[in-house]
Design a protein around this motif. Sequence first.
Motif, PDB file in Angstrom:
ATOM      1  N   THR A  67      44.448   8.119 -18.518  1.00  0.00           N
ATOM      2  CA  THR A  67      44.505   7.541 -17.021  1.00  0.00           C
ATOM      3  C   THR A  67      45.195   8.159 -16.087  1.00  0.00           C
ATOM      4  N   CYS A  68      46.452   8.452 -16.556  1.00  0.00           N
ATOM      5  CA  CYS A  68      47.229   9.107 -15.587  1.00  0.00           C
ATOM      6  C   CYS A  68      46.799  10.543 -15.039  1.00  0.00           C
ATOM      7  N   ALA A  69      46.392  11.193 -15.793  1.00  0.00           N
ATOM      8  CA  ALA A  69      45.589  12.535 -15.568  1.00  0.00           C
ATOM      9  C   ALA A  69      44.528  12.655 -14.730  1.00  0.00           C
ATOM     10  N   ALA A  70      43.584  11.445 -14.987  1.00  0.00           N
ATOM     11  CA  ALA A  70      42.256  11.621 -14.238  1.00  0.00           C
ATOM     12  C   ALA A  70      42.490  11.010 -12.818  1.00  0.00           C
ATOM     13  N   PHE A  71      43.453  10.314 -12.461  1.00  0.00           N
ATOM     14  CA  PHE A  71      43.732   9.660 -10.997  1.00  0.00           C
ATOM     15  C   PHE A  71      44.578  10.347 -10.295  1.00  0.00           C
ATOM     16  N   LEU A  72      45.216  11.522 -10.737  1.00  0.00           N
ATOM     17  CA  LEU A  72      46.482  12.053  -9.969  1.00  0.00           C
ATOM     18  C   LEU A  72      45.668  12.881  -8.514  1.00  0.00           C
ATOM     19  N   LEU A  73      44.359  13.442  -8.481  1.00  0.00           N
ATOM     20  CA  LEU A  73      43.984  14.057  -7.433  1.00  0.00           C
ATOM     21  C   LEU A  73      43.337  12.909  -6.497  1.00  0.00           C
ATOM     22  N   VAL A  74      42.967  11.839  -7.219  1.00  0.00           N
ATOM     23  CA  VAL A  74      42.384  10.662  -6.275  1.00  0.00           C
ATOM     24  C   VAL A  74      43.393   9.997  -5.598  1.00  0.00           C
ATOM     25  N   PHE A  75      44.762   9.929  -6.188  1.00  0.00           N
ATOM     26  CA  PHE A  75      45.751   8.999  -5.568  1.00  0.00           C
ATOM     27  C   PHE A  75      46.374   9.617  -4.313  1.00  0.00           C
ATOM     28  N   ALA A  76      46.232  11.338  -4.883  1.00  0.00           N
ATOM     29  CA  ALA A  76      46.892  11.974  -3.709  1.00  0.00           C
ATOM     30  C   ALA A  76      46.185  11.939  -2.436  1.00  0.00           C
ATOM     31  N   ALA A  77      44.940  11.814  -2.747  1.00  0.00           N
ATOM     32  CA  ALA A  77      44.049  11.659  -1.461  1.00  0.00           C
ATOM     33  C   ALA A  77      44.038  10.210  -0.902  1.00  0.00           C
ATOM     34  N   MET A 216      35.773  14.724 -14.334  1.00  0.00           N
ATOM     35  CA  MET A 216      35.960  16.144 -14.829  1.00  0.00           C
ATOM     36  C   MET A 216      37.312  16.055 -15.605  1.00  0.00           C
ATOM     37  N   LEU A 217      38.420  15.449 -15.180  1.00  0.00           N
ATOM     38  CA  LEU A 217      39.939  15.307 -15.520  1.00  0.00           C
ATOM     39  C   LEU A 217      39.993  14.567 -17.019  1.00  0.00           C
ATOM     40  N   ALA A 218      39.360  13.263 -16.797  1.00  0.00           N
ATOM     41  CA  ALA A 218      39.495  12.378 -18.117  1.00  0.00           C
ATOM     42  C   ALA A 218      38.649  12.993 -19.199  1.00  0.00           C
ATOM     43  N   SER A 219      37.392  13.737 -19.005  1.00  0.00           N
ATOM     44  CA  SER A 219      36.708  14.317 -20.130  1.00  0.00           C
ATOM     45  C   SER A 219      37.199  15.703 -20.643  1.00  0.00           C
ATOM     46  N   PHE A 220      38.026  16.285 -19.798  1.00  0.00           N
ATOM     47  CA  PHE A 220      38.959  17.399 -20.113  1.00  0.00           C
ATOM     48  C   PHE A 220      39.925  17.106 -20.866  1.00  0.00           C
ATOM     49  N   PHE A 221      40.355  16.046 -20.673  1.00  0.00           N
ATOM     50  CA  PHE A 221      41.678  15.500 -21.609  1.00  0.00           C
ATOM     51  C   PHE A 221      41.286  15.329 -22.965  1.00  0.00           C
ATOM     52  N   LEU A 222      40.195  14.440 -22.811  1.00  0.00           N
ATOM     53  CA  LEU A 222      39.508  14.027 -24.307  1.00  0.00           C
ATOM     54  C   LEU A 222      39.063  15.297 -25.109  1.00  0.00           C
ATOM     55  N   ALA A 223      38.508  16.295 -24.353  1.00  0.00           N
ATOM     56  CA  ALA A 223      37.885  17.443 -25.074  1.00  0.00           C
ATOM     57  C   ALA A 223      39.400  18.108 -25.448  1.00  0.00           C
ATOM     58  N   MET A 224      40.247  18.487 -24.682  1.00  0.00           N
ATOM     59  CA  MET A 224      41.398  18.851 -25.371  1.00  0.00           C
ATOM     60  C   MET A 224      42.416  18.107 -26.531  1.00  0.00           C
ATOM     61  N   ASP A 225      42.002  16.679 -26.393  1.00  0.00           N
ATOM     62  CA  ASP A 225      42.657  15.828 -27.503  1.00  0.00           C
ATOM     63  C   ASP A 225      41.829  16.127 -28.717  1.00  0.00           C
ATOM     64  N   ALA A 226      40.517  16.070 -28.723  1.00  0.00           N
ATOM     65  CA  ALA A 226      39.472  16.268 -29.771  1.00  0.00           C
ATOM     66  C   ALA A 226      39.893  17.672 -30.313  1.00  0.00           C
ATOM     67  N   ASN A 398      48.004  16.823  -0.743  1.00  0.00           N
ATOM     68  CA  ASN A 398      47.019  17.683  -1.510  1.00  0.00           C
ATOM     69  C   ASN A 398      47.617  18.525  -2.517  1.00  0.00           C
ATOM     70  N   VAL A 399      48.711  19.241  -2.003  1.00  0.00           N
ATOM     71  CA  VAL A 399      49.712  20.084  -2.670  1.00  0.00           C
ATOM     72  C   VAL A 399      50.257  19.298  -3.680  1.00  0.00           C
ATOM     73  N   SER A 400      50.824  18.118  -3.687  1.00  0.00           N
ATOM     74  CA  SER A 400      51.234  17.406  -4.722  1.00  0.00           C
ATOM     75  C   SER A 400      50.420  17.028  -5.828  1.00  0.00           C
ATOM     76  N   GLY A 401      49.279  16.644  -5.450  1.00  0.00           N
ATOM     77  CA  GLY A 401      48.298  16.189  -6.339  1.00  0.00           C
ATOM     78  C   GLY A 401      47.644  17.495  -7.145  1.00  0.00           C
ATOM     79  N   VAL A 402      47.622  18.560  -6.683  1.00  0.00           N
ATOM     80  CA  VAL A 402      47.586  19.744  -7.385  1.00  0.00           C
ATOM     81  C   VAL A 402      48.534  20.240  -8.273  1.00  0.00           C
ATOM     82  N   MET A 403      49.776  19.963  -7.824  1.00  0.00           N
ATOM     83  CA  MET A 403      50.741  20.485  -8.636  1.00  0.00           C
ATOM     84  C   MET A 403      50.959  19.410  -9.872  1.00  0.00           C
ATOM     85  N   SER A 404      50.669  18.129  -9.749  1.00  0.00           N
ATOM     86  CA  SER A 404      50.896  17.397 -10.814  1.00  0.00           C
ATOM     87  C   SER A 404      49.830  17.391 -11.891  1.00  0.00           C
ATOM     88  N   THR A 405      48.377  17.722 -11.310  1.00  0.00           N
ATOM     89  CA  THR A 405      47.111  18.060 -11.997  1.00  0.00           C
ATOM     90  C   THR A 405      47.173  19.374 -12.977  1.00  0.00           C
TER      91      THR A 405
END
Length: 467
Positions: A67-77, A216-226, A398-405
Amino acid sequence: MRLFETRPGDDGLPGHERVLAVLALITGTLMAVVDTTMINLALPSIAQDLNVSASRVVWVTNLFQVTCAAFLLVFAAISELVTRRRLYLFGIGLFVLASIGSAFSTSLETLLVFRALQGLGAAATLSIGPSIYRSIFPSRLLGSALGLSALVVAGGYAAGPTLSGVILSFADWPWLFALNVPLGACALLFGFRALPRETPRQGSFDFLGAMLSISMLASFFLAMDALGHTAPPWQSGGWAMLSLTAGVGFVLRQKRAPFPLLPLVVFQERRFTLAVSTSGLAFVGQGLAFVALSFLYQQELGFSPLQTAWLFTPWPLAIMLVGPIAGRLADRINPSVLSSTGLLLLIAGFVALALVDETTGVLGGLWRMALCGVGFGLFQPPNNREMMASLPAERSANVSGVMSTTRTVGQSLGVALVGAALAAGSPVQATLWLGAVTTLLALGASLARMPLARRAMLERQASSRPD
């Protein structure tokens, strides 16, 4: 302190107003970081108390991270529309309320709901934290401020496991969540009083881009976890394909949206793009090392869990010591020189760890971990300064969101690579060599931006001289 001195012409907040604003950021960051590391140690207790299996209880951690990873870019915007101050206070408030709900949960399903809400709160604060530092401190102190941020994060990672062990020795796991209440209350109090007020941006919000970013981010994290947990190939492959598809759609959408979630024009600045690449590759190495070393110390070298915990301590402690110094130096000399030097030390640390054998004692492990920590501490604040300073201040969110992501994606990929390598039968030391290789690639990206960073530093120094 130098961080709170005011000079004529300074942007940001006046010196006396910076103190409470920084305390709001420190307490909020500590709350999120310490919570993550504490809960990992409590998973066996949670599984026993809620009568669930180990395979199910890991979602107490996984769901928070996804959840945290998926919403980083969204909240930055979103912060541009509602202001960073309001979003940060919202994130802290949501995290505290979700912590209370987690503490009173009596079933895994209820706990997972509140952990997802905690992930949302953490995303809201972590996505914009670095950009708030830029709005608080003058440009001449940006590196020092980001060095302070690195110290706080490293301190949270170092203190979390120990604090969790102490609390669990005399109290049940719900008290780990209850600890967030006083920290969050302090962060809210300081934030209401001191965080800078801004004017919201006018315009619409890119809802389609947000949905694509989350997918994009949630499925990437789930792919890496799997992949890291050796799930069937169709499972990791399916998540990866969904992430790729959503990623392509996200890029196409950002090119056409009137108010894009992430303006792709930021990547036209080579200093920024190279700094992001450097950061991502370095965090792949860090994420890989933290998992691989757990197996190396306990399964290969026979250290106890307590000894292993002590062996990990020098890494964050070294970052706490070196990070603020590196950030302060980055305000005066070429940040890419500092980052590149740190990456060289980190590579040396990886090589030293990959060469350990059964004759290596605790002291041998301690100095190797300390070397990695010194390297990472010397690398991170200057590199973060490059990311933040390479673009105009209005792009800070924007930079902060990219940095965290970038940090989250890099660490997730590193963890997945360890799992895949071990599943394929590779020795643990081989994964540490892989960490050295990814860090070497990060060094290449860091060296490539060195002339650009030097030119920017000279221009900054020239503009700060009196006429």
